[in-house]
Design a protein around this motif. Sequence first.
Motif, PDB file in Angstrom:
ATOM      1  N   VAL A  49       0.574  -0.935   0.284  1.00  0.00           N
ATOM      2  CA  VAL A  49      -0.102   0.003  -0.135  1.00  0.00           C
ATOM      3  C   VAL A  49       0.553   1.181   0.283  1.00  0.00           C
ATOM      4  CG1 VAL A  49      -0.669  -0.612   2.246  1.00  0.00           C
ATOM      5  CG2 VAL A  49      -1.936   0.579   1.429  1.00  0.00           C
ATOM      6  N   PRO A  75      -2.970  -0.219  -3.833  1.00  0.00           N
ATOM      7  CA  PRO A  75      -3.793   0.394  -3.424  1.00  0.00           C
ATOM      8  C   PRO A  75      -2.885   1.433  -2.453  1.00  0.00           C
ATOM      9  CG  PRO A  75      -4.256  -1.712  -2.457  1.00  0.00           C
ATOM     10  CD  PRO A  75      -2.879  -1.899  -3.253  1.00  0.00           C
ATOM     11  N   ALA A 127      -7.104   0.248   3.105  1.00  0.00           N
ATOM     12  CA  ALA A 127      -7.127   0.285   1.648  1.00  0.00           C
ATOM     13  C   ALA A 127      -5.957  -1.223   1.847  1.00  0.00           C
ATOM     14  CB  ALA A 127      -5.954   1.464   2.001  1.00  0.00           C
ATOM     15  N   ALA A 128      -5.089  -1.593   2.322  1.00  0.00           N
ATOM     16  CA  ALA A 128      -3.612  -2.696   2.444  1.00  0.00           C
ATOM     17  C   ALA A 128      -5.290  -3.724   1.977  1.00  0.00           C
ATOM     18  CB  ALA A 128      -3.035  -2.799   3.617  1.00  0.00           C
TER      19      ALA A 128
END
Length: 375
Positions: A49, A75, A127-128
């Motif tokens: 990410v 991401p 998000a990861a």
Amino acid sequence: MIRLLVVDDSALMRRLLGSVFSQEPDFEVAFARDGVEALEAIAAQRPDVMTLDVRMPRMDGLACLDRVMLENPLPVVMLSSVTEAGAEATLEALRLGAVDFIGKPAGAASLSIDALAPRLVEKVRAAAGARLRRSHRLAERVRLRTGLAAAQETPARAPRPVLPKAAPLPRAATAPGSPPGLVLVGCSTGGPTALDALLGPLPADFPWPILIAQHMPASFTGPLARRLDGLCALTVEEVTRPVPLQPGHAYVGRGDADLILGTRAGGPVAMAAPSDPDRRWHPSVDRMVDSAMEHIPADRLIGVLMTGMGYDGAAAMARLYAAGGRTIAEAEETAVVWGMPGELVRAGAAGAVLPLESIAPALIGALGQAHEAWR
């Protein structure tokens, strides 16, 4: 372990962000000073990410993001100014493929980073694990990999896609004397691009107004509404004052406030209310749905819960479903983050679980054949 790449031209911000994530046991942090270094680091380190500043020398954040999403998608959480100009850049970043964003500390960043840290860590961790849409900008990626794209250091941003328009709804859906109804949409992380896909196919004569609670700061929701208004046949506006509801219109709740339904002499109105301190996310989906149920029968309401972190909207839409209303949850395979719709599904209160591209046709079908049972 989550491998995070922090990209920022400010040495102070790199130090502050590094301090925040170094205190988390599941993060391993690397740094880049601009977009050029970021591309090199991605190729060498393969991070899980990335946080990305917008304004940087040599290659800015948008140009870097464009390259990343076409060449090595991962991401990305944007660190954005909360000004209107920053909002426009952020919405462009979300269109290019960023998963989420967070407002960058202004002024004495070292004093505000502590307040920002929990939300920042939550967003980056989510998000990861986010699901990037494989179809997003697929044609551009294919052209690039087959050598059809122009060989430029910083590829020009692609024009916004022209979304297909659905055929006009049958007149029976808007027959004289039929009681008014309302579509209630809630979304958060990944929501702006999901709203493109939801609203784009709806015709200008869509018979029920649409209320939208998208978790965003106040400086972002106006630009979001204007962007959506330019992309779809519906009229889309931000709610900053009491607005009478009309067919063919979608109403975006103002950020840092709540969107609620009220009534005036002429009928139902959308209103911006001060944010409820007892609710975590704003505009609150739960509060929007509950307020609609106070004024409109449940069987004249359709709740749509799409991609987003957390659980906002699930409880109120479960109450709507139990009262005879209709609900749609976005399916896990298309949601960037299957938090909010997943909670509705786990509560057993999703009348339909649909991939994103099927939600607009389902709404058109439901309102075009209102005499048929939903369940």
